[in-house]
Design an enzyme around this catalytic site. Structure first.
Site, mmCIF file in Angstrom:
data_model
loop_
_atom_site.group_PDB
_atom_site.id
_atom_site.type_symbol
_atom_site.label_atom_id
_atom_site.label_comp_id
_atom_site.label_asym_id
_atom_site.label_seq_id
_atom_site.Cartn_x
_atom_site.Cartn_y
_atom_site.Cartn_z
ATOM 1 N N ASP A 157 0.955 -1.279 0.154
ATOM 2 C CA ASP A 157 0.005 -0.164 -0.016
ATOM 3 C C ASP A 157 0.895 1.193 0.085
ATOM 4 O O ASP A 157 1.518 1.437 1.151
ATOM 5 C CB ASP A 157 -0.800 0.047 1.248
ATOM 6 N N TYR A 174 -8.860 14.779 -7.804
ATOM 7 C CA TYR A 174 -7.948 13.937 -8.705
ATOM 8 C C TYR A 174 -7.053 14.848 -9.584
ATOM 9 O O TYR A 174 -6.034 14.871 -9.839
ATOM 10 C CB TYR A 174 -8.748 13.246 -9.837
ATOM 11 N N ARG A 229 -18.805 5.034 -25.432
ATOM 12 C CA ARG A 229 -18.216 6.168 -24.442
ATOM 13 C C ARG A 229 -16.952 6.216 -25.173
ATOM 14 O O ARG A 229 -16.340 7.456 -25.240
ATOM 15 C CB ARG A 229 -17.826 5.639 -23.287
HETATM 16 N N1 LIG Z 1 -6.727 5.471 -17.928
HETATM 17 C C1 LIG Z 1 -6.514 6.747 -18.312
HETATM 18 O O1 LIG Z 1 -7.518 7.056 -18.918
HETATM 19 C C2 LIG Z 1 -5.622 7.582 -17.396
HETATM 20 C C3 LIG Z 1 -5.391 8.914 -17.833
HETATM 21 C C4 LIG Z 1 -4.452 9.741 -17.124
HETATM 22 C C5 LIG Z 1 -3.788 9.170 -16.054
HETATM 23 N N2 LIG Z 1 -3.879 8.016 -15.876
HETATM 24 C C6 LIG Z 1 -2.941 7.409 -14.731
HETATM 25 O O2 LIG Z 1 -2.450 6.426 -15.067
HETATM 26 C C7 LIG Z 1 -1.914 5.509 -13.924
HETATM 27 C C8 LIG Z 1 -2.366 4.216 -14.381
HETATM 28 O O3 LIG Z 1 -3.889 4.055 -14.449
HETATM 29 P P1 LIG Z 1 -4.577 3.019 -14.947
HETATM 30 O O4 LIG Z 1 -5.764 3.503 -16.190
HETATM 31 O O5 LIG Z 1 -3.787 1.897 -15.436
HETATM 32 O O6 LIG Z 1 -5.484 2.679 -13.867
HETATM 33 P P2 LIG Z 1 -5.800 1.321 -13.041
HETATM 34 O O7 LIG Z 1 -6.770 1.558 -12.315
HETATM 35 O O8 LIG Z 1 -6.099 0.338 -13.947
HETATM 36 O O9 LIG Z 1 -4.569 0.981 -12.292
HETATM 37 C C9 LIG Z 1 -4.083 1.559 -11.179
HETATM 38 C C10 LIG Z 1 -3.480 0.352 -10.032
HETATM 39 O O10 LIG Z 1 -3.166 1.166 -8.846
HETATM 40 C C11 LIG Z 1 -3.285 0.312 -7.849
HETATM 41 N N3 LIG Z 1 -3.432 1.171 -6.516
HETATM 42 C C12 LIG Z 1 -4.223 1.819 -5.992
HETATM 43 N N4 LIG Z 1 -4.361 2.323 -5.011
HETATM 44 C C13 LIG Z 1 -3.054 1.871 -4.491
HETATM 45 C C14 LIG Z 1 -1.983 1.796 -3.258
HETATM 46 N N5 LIG Z 1 -2.541 2.500 -2.311
HETATM 47 N N6 LIG Z 1 -1.181 1.216 -3.423
HETATM 48 C C15 LIG Z 1 -0.681 0.527 -4.249
HETATM 49 N N7 LIG Z 1 -1.145 0.526 -5.496
HETATM 50 C C16 LIG Z 1 -2.678 1.084 -5.548
HETATM 51 C C17 LIG Z 1 -4.633 -0.311 -8.249
HETATM 52 O O11 LIG Z 1 -4.892 -1.246 -7.248
HETATM 53 C C18 LIG Z 1 -4.561 -0.548 -9.621
HETATM 54 O O12 LIG Z 1 -4.158 -1.735 -9.838
HETATM 55 C C19 LIG Z 1 -2.925 6.314 -12.821
HETATM 56 O O13 LIG Z 1 -2.153 6.931 -11.950
HETATM 57 C C20 LIG Z 1 -3.818 7.270 -13.479
HETATM 58 O O14 LIG Z 1 -4.116 8.389 -12.696
HETATM 59 C C21 LIG Z 1 -4.928 7.188 -16.547
#
Ligand SMILES: NC(=O)c1ccc[n+]([C@@H]2O[C@H](COP(=O)([O-])OP(=O)(O)OC[C@H]3O[C@@H](n4cnc5c(N)ncnc54)[C@H](O)[C@@H]3O)[C@@H](O)[C@H]2O)c1
Length: 258
Positions: A70, A164, A210
Site C-alpha cells: 500500500d 484527482y 463512450r
Molecule cells: N487510464 C486513463 O485514462 C488515465 C489517464 C490519465 C492518467 N492515468 C493515470 O495512469 C495511472 C494508471 O492508470 P490505469 O488506467 O492503469 O488505472 P488502473 O486503475 O487500471 O491501475 C491503477 C492501479 O493502482 C493500484 N493502486 C491503487 N491504490 C493503490 C495503493 N494505495 N497502493 C498501491 N497500489 C494502488 C490499483 O490497485 C490499480 O492496480 C494512474 O496514476 C492514473 O491516474 C490514467
C-alpha cells in the site's frame, strides 16, 4: 563513483500499479522486461500482482517479481524496497503509476474523499519516489517516470474531478522539484501525462459509445491504449533518455495542446 552515470548491465525497474488486469502498469512491466530490465511489479492487490508477475516472469528473459504494497504506508513502502533490493539487481528505473480516480462533483467531495485521493496520488508518489531515489542517488544513476494526467492540465474535463486534478497537478510540481535536486547525481525525473486511455480506471470497461464520445474532443480519432503510454515510459527510462529531465510528456491524442 559512476561519473558517466552509465547503466549497470543488470538493473531493475520498479513499476507501481501493476495489479489491474487491463491497466497501464502491466503493459509497462511487459515492455520493460522485453527491453532487458528485471522488473519489480507492485500493487496494493497482492494476489493479482503476484499472479500476473508469475506469468510475466515465465514469458520474460529477465526476472519479473510481484509484491503487494500500500503506497500510502511509509513502513510498507520502505519494507517492499528493502525486499526488492535483496531479491533483484540495483533499482535504476521507477515507473510510478499506482493511483485512483475520483469522479465526485466539487460540493459532494467529503474530507474523507479528498484525503483518500491525495493520500494515494500525492503522498504515495512522495513515499515511493523518496525511497526509490535514495538508492539511485547513492549509485549515481536513475530514471523516474511519474504518471500525471491531462486532467491536471485541463482541470478535470475527462472523468475525474477536483481531488484527482489537484493530486495529479501535484505530481507535476513534485517531479520537477525533485528533478532539480537529483539531476547532479545522474537521476532524471519526468512525468507522462496521459489523455483518455482504454483501461478501467474511469468507472469500468469503456463501451464503444463512450470511447467514440471521448475521442471526439481529440486531434487523433481514437482514445489511447496502455501501449501508447508504456512505449513512452520505456523510452524515458532508457539510458538514451539521459538528457531529458523535469519534462511533462503529453500522450493524449491532442486533448491538451500547449
Ligand atoms: N487510464 C486513463 O485514462 C488515465 C489517464 C490519465 C492518467 N492515468 C493515470 O495512469 C495511472 C494508471 O492508470 P490505469 O488506467 O492503469 O488505472 P488502473 O486503475 O487500471 O491501475 C491503477 C492501479 O493502482 C493500484 N493502486 C491503487 N491504490 C493503490 C495503493 N494505495 N497502493 C498501491 N497500489 C494502488 C490499483 O490497485 C490499480 O492496480 C494512474 O496514476 C492514473 O491516474 C490514467
Amino acid at each position: 563513483m559512476n561519473p558517466l552515470h552509465r547503466f549497470p548491465t543488470e538493473r531493475t525497474a520498479v513499476v507501481t500499479g501493476a495489479g489491474s488486469a487491463r491497466g497501464i502498469g502491466r503493459t509497462v512491466v511487459r515492455r520493460l522486461a522485453q527491453a532487458g530490465w528485471h522488473v519489480a511489479a507492485l500493487d496494493v492487490d497482492k494476489v493479482a500482482v503476484t499472479a500476473f508477475a508469475t506469468q510475466a516472469n515465465a514469458d520474460a528473459g529477465t526476472t519479473v517479481k510481484g509484491y503487494g504494497v500500500d503506497i500510502t504506508s511509509p513502513d510498507e513502502v520502505d519494507g517492499v524496497f528493502t525486499r526488492i533490493e535483496a531479491d533483484l539487481p540495483p533499482v535504476v528505473g521507477l515507473a510510478h503509476g499506482a493511483g485512483v480516480a475520483s469522479p465526485v462533483p466539487f460540493f459532494d467531495v467529503t474530507l474523507d474523499e479528498w484525503n483518500r485521493v491525495l493520500d494515494i496520488n500525492s503522498t504515495g508518489t512522495f513515499l515511493v519516489n523518496q525511497r526509490a531515489i535514495r538508492g539511485m542517488v547513492d549509485r549515481e544513476v536513475g530514471r523516474v517516470v511519474n504518471l500525471s494526467s491531462a486532467s491536471a492540465q485541463m482541470g478535470g474535463g475527462t472523468y475525474s474531478k477536483v481531488p484527482y486534478s489537484a493530486s495529479k497537478a501535484s505530481v507535476i510540481g513534485f517531479s520537477r522539484a525533485v528533478a532539480r535536486e537529483v539531476g547532479k547525481f545522474g537521476v532524471t525525473v519526468n512525468v507522462v501525462s496521459p489523455g483518455p486511455i482504454d483501461t478501467e480506471i474511469m468507472g469500468g470497461r469503456l463501451t464503444d459509445e463512450r470511447k467514440t464520445q471521448m475521442a471526439s474532443g481529440l486531434l487523433l480519432d481514437r482514445i489511447g491504449t496502455p501501449t501508447d503510454i508504456a512505449a513512452t515510459v520505456e523510452f524515458l527510462l532508457s539510458e538514451d533518455a539521459g538528457y531529458i529531465t523535469a519534462a511533462v510528456v503529453n500522450v493524449n491524442g491532442g486533448l491538451v495542446v500547449n
